[in-house]
Write an enzyme that holds these catalytic residues in place. Structure first.
Site, PDB file in Angstrom:
ATOM      1  N   HIS A   1      10.049  -0.677  11.114  1.00 31.64           N
ATOM      2  CA  HIS A   1       8.813  -1.122  11.752  1.00 31.64           C
ATOM      3  C   HIS A   1       9.074  -2.531  12.273  1.00 31.64           C
ATOM      4  O   HIS A   1       9.396  -3.441  11.496  1.00 31.64           O
ATOM      5  CB  HIS A   1       7.671  -1.130  10.736  1.00 31.64           C
ATOM      6  CG  HIS A   1       6.332  -1.394  11.339  1.00 31.64           C
ATOM      7  ND1 HIS A   1       5.179  -0.798  10.886  1.00 31.64           N
ATOM      8  CD2 HIS A   1       5.943  -2.193  12.359  1.00 31.64           C
ATOM      9  CE1 HIS A   1       4.144  -1.224  11.592  1.00 31.64           C
ATOM     10  NE2 HIS A   1       4.590  -2.076  12.498  1.00 31.64           N
TER      11      HIS A   1
ATOM     12  N   GLY B   1       3.047   6.336  15.418  1.00 27.26           N
ATOM     13  CA  GLY B   1       2.046   6.436  14.369  1.00 27.26           C
ATOM     14  C   GLY B   1       0.647   6.685  14.879  1.00 27.26           C
ATOM     15  O   GLY B   1       0.274   7.806  15.189  1.00 27.26           O
ATOM     16  N   ARG B   2      -0.129   5.612  14.995  1.00 25.77           N
ATOM     17  CA  ARG B   2      -1.555   5.764  15.290  1.00 25.77           C
ATOM     18  C   ARG B   2      -1.835   6.453  16.620  1.00 25.77           C
ATOM     19  O   ARG B   2      -2.811   7.193  16.752  1.00 25.77           O
ATOM     20  CB  ARG B   2      -2.222   4.385  15.245  1.00 25.77           C
ATOM     21  CG  ARG B   2      -2.439   3.858  13.836  1.00 25.77           C
ATOM     22  CD  ARG B   2      -2.871   2.404  13.838  1.00 25.77           C
ATOM     23  NE  ARG B   2      -1.778   1.536  14.267  1.00 25.77           N
ATOM     24  CZ  ARG B   2      -1.921   0.287  14.648  1.00 25.77           C
ATOM     25  NH1 ARG B   2      -3.123  -0.239  14.707  1.00 25.77           N
ATOM     26  NH2 ARG B   2      -0.876  -0.442  14.999  1.00 25.77           N
TER      27      ARG B   2
ATOM     28  N   CYS C   1       5.278  -0.580   3.158  1.00 26.98           N
ATOM     29  CA  CYS C   1       3.828  -0.645   2.961  1.00 26.98           C
ATOM     30  C   CYS C   1       3.424  -1.976   2.338  1.00 26.98           C
ATOM     31  O   CYS C   1       3.981  -2.380   1.308  1.00 26.98           O
ATOM     32  CB  CYS C   1       3.370   0.507   2.081  1.00 26.98           C
ATOM     33  SG  CYS C   1       1.579   0.543   1.815  1.00 26.98           S
TER      34      CYS C   1
ATOM     35  N   GLN D   1       7.888  11.258   1.980  1.00 28.97           N
ATOM     36  CA  GLN D   1       8.049   9.822   1.752  1.00 28.97           C
ATOM     37  C   GLN D   1       7.662   9.481   0.324  1.00 28.97           C
ATOM     38  O   GLN D   1       6.556   9.760  -0.126  1.00 28.97           O
ATOM     39  CB  GLN D   1       7.218   8.967   2.709  1.00 28.97           C
ATOM     40  CG  GLN D   1       7.543   7.484   2.504  1.00 28.97           C
ATOM     41  CD  GLN D   1       6.821   6.553   3.440  1.00 28.97           C
ATOM     42  OE1 GLN D   1       5.607   6.413   3.347  1.00 28.97           O
ATOM     43  NE2 GLN D   1       7.553   5.903   4.327  1.00 28.97           N
TER      44      GLN D   1
ATOM     45  N   PRO E   1       4.584   8.453   8.602  1.00 29.72           N
ATOM     46  CA  PRO E   1       3.766   8.722   7.416  1.00 29.72           C
ATOM     47  C   PRO E   1       2.603   7.745   7.385  1.00 29.72           C
ATOM     48  O   PRO E   1       2.795   6.541   7.530  1.00 29.72           O
ATOM     49  CB  PRO E   1       4.744   8.460   6.250  1.00 29.72           C
ATOM     50  CG  PRO E   1       5.775   7.528   6.814  1.00 29.72           C
ATOM     51  CD  PRO E   1       5.880   7.845   8.270  1.00 29.72           C
ATOM     52  N   MET E   2       1.391   8.262   7.222  1.00 27.66           N
ATOM     53  CA  MET E   2       0.202   7.405   7.243  1.00 27.66           C
ATOM     54  C   MET E   2      -0.735   7.821   6.124  1.00 27.66           C
ATOM     55  O   MET E   2      -1.178   8.971   6.071  1.00 27.66           O
ATOM     56  CB  MET E   2      -0.494   7.501   8.612  1.00 27.66           C
ATOM     57  CG  MET E   2       0.316   6.899   9.752  1.00 27.66           C
ATOM     58  SD  MET E   2      -0.433   7.114  11.392  1.00 27.66           S
ATOM     59  CE  MET E   2       0.059   8.811  11.764  1.00 27.66           C
TER      60      MET E   2
ATOM     61  N   GLY F   1       3.710   0.033  17.189  1.00 31.86           N
ATOM     62  CA  GLY F   1       3.068  -0.256  18.470  1.00 31.86           C
ATOM     63  C   GLY F   1       3.469   0.638  19.627  1.00 31.86           C
ATOM     64  O   GLY F   1       3.191   0.306  20.782  1.00 31.86           O
TER      65      GLY F   1
ATOM     66  N   LYS G   1      12.563   3.509   5.073  1.00 28.53           N
ATOM     67  CA  LYS G   1      11.641   2.972   6.077  1.00 28.53           C
ATOM     68  C   LYS G   1      11.258   1.565   5.649  1.00 28.53           C
ATOM     69  O   LYS G   1      10.731   1.369   4.552  1.00 28.53           O
ATOM     70  CB  LYS G   1      10.389   3.830   6.229  1.00 28.53           C
ATOM     71  CG  LYS G   1       9.493   3.385   7.382  1.00 28.53           C
ATOM     72  CD  LYS G   1       8.341   4.354   7.604  1.00 28.53           C
ATOM     73  CE  LYS G   1       7.587   4.015   8.895  1.00 28.53           C
ATOM     74  NZ  LYS G   1       6.919   2.713   8.847  1.00 28.53           N
TER      75      LYS G   1
END
Length: 332
Positions: A167, A229-230, A96, A66, A13-14, A209, A135
């Site tokens: 994370h 993620g990214r 977050c 989320q 989730p971003m 990462g 998370k």
């Protein structure tokens, strides 16, 4: 589904990224990856436009919601509302590090309050139609990575939750921006591996990462699943191999053009509803990453798709740019 499915491979989730258009695009590439919404606060769900906040296409399944919040009663109420939409999972954000989240006393700062998180997860679990998940980070500020994480998980699992997405970085709530918190604190994958080894009864998903499917496969030797993620967002074609590599489903390989053309009916439907072209195509800028003329493709979508009245002709112009480049390469 088995224990490691659907969590074997998921897309993180971003905020401001994984909206419904992004998720539909990602689902066009992979049928099996678990998708997540952006974080939605319990207050927003209770008091806001639920269709706008929670609505999604049936094609997005499996998809998880989320939640953000720290009030057990509000989280329970939000979960009850979300049940009507048919999400495959409800996840609570304890990772977050943004100022907005801290000011609301939720997100990563809740790692200091595992008893409250246990109450929140108990409240969610009492009404959720699917087993809820958490998370989190490996720690926050000066919290000891191992002892703090073990204490957090040990207390929170008392709610009945058995899936933790971790994370593998600490969150530093003072002195680092949210962007820096995604990059500066060192990764500590071994801490997540140890958590799984110490709690074999739990489903432990590793995040942070992870840039390639090769790396994802290495993590699966130590954990139950991987969240990307990214890398999934900026280089989405990496997802084309997920179903085969992660889930051993041998489907026909999709080209970048196959994926781009498969999006056309969706774009047409959304334009008819009044959606601006840029709201969809901004998530597709990385589809041709690394290909000749990709910069021109991105430029067309970045500048022209955002203009008032931009339609399918802009999208087709960007694709034609890539087709021309491909034709030139084949002819050379």
């Amino acid at each position: 589904m088995t224990k490691t499915e659907p969590h074997k491979f998921s897309i993180a989730p971003m905020m401001e990224w994984t909206d419904r258009h992004c998720r539909f695009f990602h689902r066009t590439i992979t049928e099996r990856a678990l998708l997540y919404t952006e974080m939605v606060t319990a207050d927003a769900i209770i008091h806001g436009d639920t269709e706008r906040l929670l609505g999604f296409s049936e094609a997005e399944h499996p998809v998880a919601l989320q939640l953000g919040g720290s009030d057990p009663e509000k989280l329970q109420q939000a979960t009850q509302i979300a049940n009507e939409f048919g999400y495959d999972e409800v996840n609570l954000n304890i990772g977050c590090p943004s100022d907005r989240v801290q000011n609301g006393s939720f997100g990563a700062c809740l790692m200091r309050e595992p008893e409250l998180v246990r109450e929140c997860m108990t409240a969610i679990g009492e009404v959720s139609e699917k087993p809820p998940t958490v998370k989190c980070r490996i720690g926050v500020d000066e919290m000891d990575d191992d002892e703090g994480l073990q204490n957090f998980v040990g207390i929170v699992k008392g709610s009945g939750v058995n899936t933790f997405i971790v994370h593998a970085r600490k969150a530093w709530l003072q002195g680092l921006s949210p962007k820096q918190n995604r990059e500066v604190p060192p990764l500590n994958y071994e801490r997540v591996y140890k958590l799984k080894a110490d709690h074999p009864e739990l489903t432990i998903i590793i995040n942070g990462g992870i840039e390639t499917l090769e790396q994802a496969s290495e993590h699966l030797a130590h954990t139950d699943g991987v969240m990307m993620g990214r890398a999934a967002y900026h280089t989405p074609y990496i997802l084309e191999r997920v179903d085969k590599r992660m889930f051993f489903e041998y489907t026909d390989k999709k080209s970048r053009f196959d994926i781009a053309e498969a999006m056309i009916p969706y774009i047409e439907r959304e334009l008819d509803k009044g959606t601006r072209l840029h709201q969809i195509t901004r998530h597709m800028l990385g589809l041709f990453h690394g290909e000749p003329n990709a910069r021109m493709y991105r430029r067309i979508l970045s500048t022209e798709a955002n203009k008032e009245g931009a339609g399918l002709e802009v999208y087709n112009a960007a694709l034609d740019c890539m087709r021309h480049s491909q034709d030139q390469e084949l002819a050379s």
